[in-house]
Design a protein around this motif. Structure first.
Motif, mmCIF file in Angstrom:
data_model
loop_
_atom_site.group_PDB
_atom_site.id
_atom_site.type_symbol
_atom_site.label_atom_id
_atom_site.label_comp_id
_atom_site.label_asym_id
_atom_site.label_seq_id
_atom_site.Cartn_x
_atom_site.Cartn_y
_atom_site.Cartn_z
ATOM 1 N N ARG A 182 -15.282 -0.405 50.951
ATOM 2 C CA ARG A 182 -15.238 -0.527 49.492
ATOM 3 C C ARG A 182 -14.937 0.848 48.911
ATOM 4 N NH1 ARG A 182 -18.261 -4.935 46.986
ATOM 5 N NH2 ARG A 182 -19.088 -6.251 48.614
ATOM 6 N N ARG A 183 -13.891 0.897 48.061
ATOM 7 C CA ARG A 183 -13.583 2.149 47.374
ATOM 8 C C ARG A 183 -12.552 1.898 46.272
ATOM 9 N NH1 ARG A 183 -10.755 3.580 52.484
ATOM 10 N NH2 ARG A 183 -8.584 3.149 52.073
ATOM 11 N N ASN A 184 -12.658 2.670 45.211
ATOM 12 C CA ASN A 184 -11.682 2.668 44.118
ATOM 13 C C ASN A 184 -11.329 1.276 43.604
ATOM 14 O OD1 ASN A 184 -11.552 5.472 44.449
ATOM 15 N ND2 ASN A 184 -9.914 5.278 45.954
ATOM 16 N N GLY A 185 -12.321 0.428 43.444
ATOM 17 C CA GLY A 185 -12.072 -0.917 42.926
ATOM 18 C C GLY A 185 -11.472 -1.876 43.931
ATOM 19 N N GLU A 186 -11.545 -1.534 45.214
ATOM 20 C CA GLU A 186 -10.992 -2.383 46.266
ATOM 21 C C GLU A 186 -12.045 -2.703 47.321
ATOM 22 O OE1 GLU A 186 -6.528 -0.408 46.069
ATOM 23 O OE2 GLU A 186 -7.777 -0.030 47.828
ATOM 24 N N MET A 187 -11.939 -3.891 47.875
ATOM 25 C CA MET A 187 -12.783 -4.320 48.992
ATOM 26 C C MET A 187 -11.840 -4.740 50.109
ATOM 27 S SD MET A 187 -15.780 -5.161 50.235
ATOM 28 C CE MET A 187 -16.694 -6.376 51.138
ATOM 29 N N TRP A 188 -11.885 -3.989 51.227
ATOM 30 C CA TRP A 188 -11.066 -4.295 52.388
ATOM 31 C C TRP A 188 -11.927 -5.034 53.410
ATOM 32 C CZ3 TRP A 188 -5.874 -3.348 52.712
ATOM 33 C CH2 TRP A 188 -5.327 -2.541 51.705
ATOM 34 N N THR B 89 -8.963 -6.988 48.488
ATOM 35 C CA THR B 89 -9.308 -7.785 47.315
ATOM 36 C C THR B 89 -9.752 -6.815 46.229
ATOM 37 O OG1 THR B 89 -10.096 -9.551 48.759
ATOM 38 C CG2 THR B 89 -10.787 -9.642 46.456
ATOM 39 N N SER B 90 -9.241 -7.024 45.038
ATOM 40 C CA SER B 90 -9.629 -6.157 43.921
ATOM 41 C C SER B 90 -11.051 -6.491 43.485
ATOM 42 C CB SER B 90 -8.667 -6.352 42.752
ATOM 43 O OG SER B 90 -9.089 -5.579 41.652
ATOM 44 N N THR B 91 -11.863 -5.464 43.258
ATOM 45 C CA THR B 91 -13.241 -5.668 42.789
ATOM 46 C C THR B 91 -13.427 -5.141 41.369
ATOM 47 O OG1 THR B 91 -13.944 -3.564 43.779
ATOM 48 C CG2 THR B 91 -14.200 -5.566 45.130
ATOM 49 N N ARG B 92 -12.352 -4.671 40.768
ATOM 50 C CA ARG B 92 -12.410 -4.140 39.406
ATOM 51 C C ARG B 92 -11.354 -4.852 38.573
ATOM 52 N NH1 ARG B 92 -11.431 1.690 39.920
ATOM 53 N NH2 ARG B 92 -9.255 1.168 39.680
ATOM 54 N N GLN B 93 -11.751 -5.374 37.453
ATOM 55 C CA GLN B 93 -10.844 -6.129 36.595
ATOM 56 C C GLN B 93 -9.640 -5.264 36.211
ATOM 57 O OE1 GLN B 93 -12.747 -8.093 33.379
ATOM 58 N NE2 GLN B 93 -10.891 -9.111 32.714
ATOM 59 N N GLY B 94 -8.445 -5.851 36.316
ATOM 60 C CA GLY B 94 -7.221 -5.153 35.977
ATOM 61 C C GLY B 94 -6.654 -4.297 37.096
ATOM 62 N N HIS B 95 -7.410 -4.124 38.166
ATOM 63 C CA HIS B 95 -6.945 -3.308 39.296
ATOM 64 C C HIS B 95 -6.183 -4.191 40.279
ATOM 65 C CE1 HIS B 95 -6.897 -0.134 42.309
ATOM 66 N NE2 HIS B 95 -7.295 -1.034 43.191
ATOM 67 N N GLN B 96 -5.093 -3.671 40.825
ATOM 68 C CA GLN B 96 -4.350 -4.369 41.866
ATOM 69 C C GLN B 96 -4.314 -3.505 43.113
ATOM 70 O OE1 GLN B 96 -0.493 -5.364 40.372
ATOM 71 N NE2 GLN B 96 -1.260 -7.058 39.146
ATOM 72 N N CYS B 97 -4.450 -4.145 44.261
ATOM 73 C CA CYS B 97 -4.398 -3.417 45.534
ATOM 74 C C CYS B 97 -2.981 -2.898 45.765
ATOM 75 C CB CYS B 97 -4.791 -4.328 46.686
ATOM 76 S SG CYS B 97 -6.500 -4.887 46.604
#
Length: 135
Positions: free
Chosen positions: A60-66, A113-121
């Motif tokens: 998990r980092r920068n609004g992303e979940m790998w 998977t994006s974990t922050r609204q508006g963020h795209q991987c």
């Protein structure tokens, strides 16, 4: 004469000690090897009978979940996956036994998977891969 006797005793002692150490060395060589996220890209050599544990952790980092897919093997005559699963937190695990000589790859897919609204991987997935040369 005394020198030759001491040399013979030393050689005999060495001959008796070295074989008793070999089974411990073989047991250590066959202890389970553990592969982790950072093992990606490595080429490893293992003897037949070696146990390999794959333990991949979600990132998990920068609004992303790998998260990870279940690790797979490319050549089942070389590597035998005896267990495999994903974990509820996005990790994955597999237990693998070296079944025969040859080359096989262990792979798993890492998906974002994006974990922050508006963020795209930046990229949707990436392959984790370890090459195993079995002997």
């Amino acid at each position: 004469m005394l020198g030759r006797t001491l040399l013979a005793v030393t050689a005999l002692t060495a001959a008796l000690v070295i074989p008793s150490a070999a089974p411990d060395a073989d047991a250590a060589a066959l202890a389970a090897a553990t592969l982790i996220n950072e093992s990606d890209g490595r080429t490893l050599s293992f003897p037949v009978g070696q146990e390999i544990k794959v333990r991949l952790q979600a990132v998990r980092r920068n609004g992303e979940m790998w998260t990870w897919s279940t690790p797979a093997v490319s050549a089942t005559d070389v590597l035998d996956r005896t267990a495999g699963r994903t974990t509820p937190n996005g990790g994955a695990a597999a237990d693998i036994r070296v079944a025969g000589p040859g080359r096989s790859y262990i792979t798993a897919q890492r998906t974002c998977t994006s974990t922050r609204q508006g963020h795209q991987c930046g990229s949707a997935s990436r392959e984790w891969r370890v090459t195993v040369d079995a002997h």
